[in-house]
Structure formats: C-alpha cells, structure tokens
Scaffold this motif. Sequence first.
Motif, PDB file in Angstrom:
ATOM      1  N   ARG A  19      37.374 -68.837 -63.390  1.00  0.00           N
ATOM      2  CA  ARG A  19      37.447 -67.521 -64.044  1.00  0.00           C
ATOM      3  C   ARG A  19      36.643 -66.483 -63.267  1.00  0.00           C
ATOM      4  NH1 ARG A  19      36.506 -70.574 -68.787  1.00  0.00           N
ATOM      5  NH2 ARG A  19      34.420 -69.677 -68.951  1.00  0.00           N
ATOM      6  N   LEU A  20      35.469 -66.869 -62.810  1.00  0.00           N
ATOM      7  CA  LEU A  20      34.642 -65.923 -62.061  1.00  0.00           C
ATOM      8  C   LEU A  20      35.277 -65.546 -60.729  1.00  0.00           C
ATOM      9  CD1 LEU A  20      31.013 -67.157 -62.746  1.00  0.00           C
ATOM     10  CD2 LEU A  20      32.183 -65.176 -63.709  1.00  0.00           C
ATOM     11  N   SER A  21      35.922 -66.491 -60.081  1.00  0.00           N
ATOM     12  CA  SER A  21      36.569 -66.162 -58.805  1.00  0.00           C
ATOM     13  C   SER A  21      37.722 -65.190 -59.022  1.00  0.00           C
ATOM     14  CB  SER A  21      37.035 -67.427 -58.077  1.00  0.00           C
ATOM     15  OG  SER A  21      38.087 -68.056 -58.760  1.00  0.00           O
ATOM     16  N   HIS A  53      40.841 -59.488 -67.818  1.00  0.00           N
ATOM     17  CA  HIS A  53      39.784 -60.475 -67.598  1.00  0.00           C
ATOM     18  C   HIS A  53      38.582 -60.218 -68.501  1.00  0.00           C
ATOM     19  CE1 HIS A  53      41.162 -62.949 -64.241  1.00  0.00           C
ATOM     20  NE2 HIS A  53      41.863 -61.887 -63.889  1.00  0.00           N
ATOM     21  N   MET A  54      38.231 -58.966 -68.691  1.00  0.00           N
ATOM     22  CA  MET A  54      37.082 -58.653 -69.551  1.00  0.00           C
ATOM     23  C   MET A  54      37.370 -59.054 -70.999  1.00  0.00           C
ATOM     24  SD  MET A  54      35.558 -55.126 -67.938  1.00  0.00           S
ATOM     25  CE  MET A  54      37.026 -54.174 -68.243  1.00  0.00           C
ATOM     26  N   VAL A  55      38.562 -58.762 -71.472  1.00  0.00           N
ATOM     27  CA  VAL A  55      38.926 -59.143 -72.841  1.00  0.00           C
ATOM     28  C   VAL A  55      38.970 -60.666 -72.963  1.00  0.00           C
ATOM     29  CG1 VAL A  55      40.797 -59.075 -74.554  1.00  0.00           C
ATOM     30  CG2 VAL A  55      40.123 -56.985 -73.352  1.00  0.00           C
ATOM     31  N   PHE A  56      39.462 -61.315 -71.930  1.00  0.00           N
ATOM     32  CA  PHE A  56      39.510 -62.780 -71.923  1.00  0.00           C
ATOM     33  C   PHE A  56      38.096 -63.360 -71.996  1.00  0.00           C
ATOM     34  CE2 PHE A  56      40.035 -66.811 -69.377  1.00  0.00           C
ATOM     35  CZ  PHE A  56      40.693 -67.521 -70.371  1.00  0.00           C
ATOM     36  N   GLN A  57      37.169 -62.834 -71.186  1.00  0.00           N
ATOM     37  CA  GLN A  57      35.786 -63.307 -71.210  1.00  0.00           C
ATOM     38  C   GLN A  57      35.161 -63.072 -72.587  1.00  0.00           C
ATOM     39  OE1 GLN A  57      34.122 -65.043 -68.917  1.00  0.00           O
ATOM     40  NE2 GLN A  57      35.882 -65.017 -67.553  1.00  0.00           N
ATOM     41  N   ALA A  58      35.432 -61.919 -73.168  1.00  0.00           N
ATOM     42  CA  ALA A  58      34.900 -61.613 -74.495  1.00  0.00           C
ATOM     43  C   ALA A  58      35.483 -62.560 -75.549  1.00  0.00           C
ATOM     44  CB  ALA A  58      35.182 -60.156 -74.855  1.00  0.00           C
ATOM     45  N   SER A  59      36.742 -62.906 -75.405  1.00  0.00           N
ATOM     46  CA  SER A  59      37.366 -63.847 -76.344  1.00  0.00           C
ATOM     47  C   SER A  59      36.716 -65.219 -76.255  1.00  0.00           C
ATOM     48  CB  SER A  59      38.870 -63.971 -76.061  1.00  0.00           C
ATOM     49  OG  SER A  59      39.528 -62.763 -76.308  1.00  0.00           O
ATOM     50  N   ILE A  60      36.421 -65.651 -75.053  1.00  0.00           N
ATOM     51  CA  ILE A  60      35.742 -66.936 -74.870  1.00  0.00           C
ATOM     52  C   ILE A  60      34.349 -66.882 -75.498  1.00  0.00           C
ATOM     53  CG2 ILE A  60      34.718 -68.469 -73.142  1.00  0.00           C
ATOM     54  CD1 ILE A  60      37.135 -67.695 -71.334  1.00  0.00           C
ATOM     55  N   PHE A  67      28.911 -63.793 -78.861  1.00  0.00           N
ATOM     56  CA  PHE A  67      28.942 -62.388 -79.261  1.00  0.00           C
ATOM     57  C   PHE A  67      30.393 -61.967 -79.439  1.00  0.00           C
ATOM     58  CE2 PHE A  67      29.022 -62.324 -74.627  1.00  0.00           C
ATOM     59  CZ  PHE A  67      30.047 -61.435 -74.351  1.00  0.00           C
ATOM     60  N   ASP A  68      30.564 -60.802 -80.024  1.00  0.00           N
ATOM     61  CA  ASP A  68      31.884 -60.222 -80.254  1.00  0.00           C
ATOM     62  C   ASP A  68      32.025 -59.009 -79.334  1.00  0.00           C
ATOM     63  OD1 ASP A  68      33.616 -58.102 -81.919  1.00  0.00           O
ATOM     64  OD2 ASP A  68      34.204 -60.135 -82.482  1.00  0.00           O
ATOM     65  N   ILE A  69      33.221 -58.709 -78.904  1.00  0.00           N
ATOM     66  CA  ILE A  69      33.444 -57.587 -77.984  1.00  0.00           C
ATOM     67  C   ILE A  69      32.956 -56.270 -78.579  1.00  0.00           C
ATOM     68  CG2 ILE A  69      35.817 -57.057 -78.719  1.00  0.00           C
ATOM     69  CD1 ILE A  69      36.421 -56.595 -75.701  1.00  0.00           C
ATOM     70  N   SER A  70      32.966 -56.161 -79.894  1.00  0.00           N
ATOM     71  CA  SER A  70      32.480 -54.921 -80.516  1.00  0.00           C
ATOM     72  C   SER A  70      31.005 -54.688 -80.183  1.00  0.00           C
ATOM     73  CB  SER A  70      32.706 -54.944 -82.031  1.00  0.00           C
ATOM     74  OG  SER A  70      31.953 -55.967 -82.631  1.00  0.00           O
ATOM     75  N   GLU A  71      30.248 -55.766 -79.990  1.00  0.00           N
ATOM     76  CA  GLU A  71      28.842 -55.629 -79.603  1.00  0.00           C
ATOM     77  C   GLU A  71      28.726 -55.049 -78.196  1.00  0.00           C
ATOM     78  OE1 GLU A  71      26.325 -59.125 -80.692  1.00  0.00           O
ATOM     79  OE2 GLU A  71      28.259 -59.870 -81.435  1.00  0.00           O
ATOM     80  N   SER A  72      29.595 -55.466 -77.301  1.00  0.00           N
ATOM     81  CA  SER A  72      29.599 -54.919 -75.946  1.00  0.00           C
ATOM     82  C   SER A  72      29.952 -53.440 -75.966  1.00  0.00           C
ATOM     83  CB  SER A  72      30.611 -55.668 -75.074  1.00  0.00           C
ATOM     84  OG  SER A  72      30.233 -57.003 -74.914  1.00  0.00           O
ATOM     85  N   LEU A  73      30.942 -53.086 -76.770  1.00  0.00           N
ATOM     86  CA  LEU A  73      31.348 -51.685 -76.864  1.00  0.00           C
ATOM     87  C   LEU A  73      30.244 -50.831 -77.483  1.00  0.00           C
ATOM     88  CD1 LEU A  73      35.032 -52.260 -77.981  1.00  0.00           C
ATOM     89  CD2 LEU A  73      34.199 -51.644 -75.696  1.00  0.00           C
TER      90      LEU A  73
END
Length: 74
Positions: free
Chosen positions: A10-12, A43-50, A57-63
């Motif tokens: 995923r990181l690559s 990819h960012m949404v995918f990482q947040a989903s994982i 954490f939840d993506i809303s926290e990142s936002l």
Amino acid sequence: MNLDLNQQTRLSYLLEETYEIIEAIDEKNWDGLKEEIGDLMLHMVFQASIAKEDELFDISESLKNINEKLIRRH
C-alpha cells in the motif's frame, strides 16, 4: 518501521501516486494532474478506511485536524 507485506505494498502504491502528481505538475499536465489527484484521494480514503476498521481513527478526525490547522495558520 516494521511493516507487513500488505502495508509495504500500500505504501509503495501511495508513493507512486505522489510521484505521479509531482510529475504532472512539473510537466504542466493539468489533465494528468486531475486524474492523479483522484488516484491519490482514493488511496487516502482507503488508508482511512483501514484505520477505521482497525479502530484507530475515523476520517472525520483527519478532516477536523486539517480544518483546525488551516484556521490556526491563517
């Protein structure tokens, strides 16, 4: 950093998409940039989903964090 094979993969891919954005900007390829931004967002949404599945954490926290940072800096 101890990463398993899935994390390394995923990181690559994440790094590859970031380089493609830089290349598109460098070449002033705006149609390519539009596509690459979408790929990076995926990819960012995918990482947040994982992270959510792993109860980190939840993506809303990142936002919320980026919103607070923008307000603090400007």
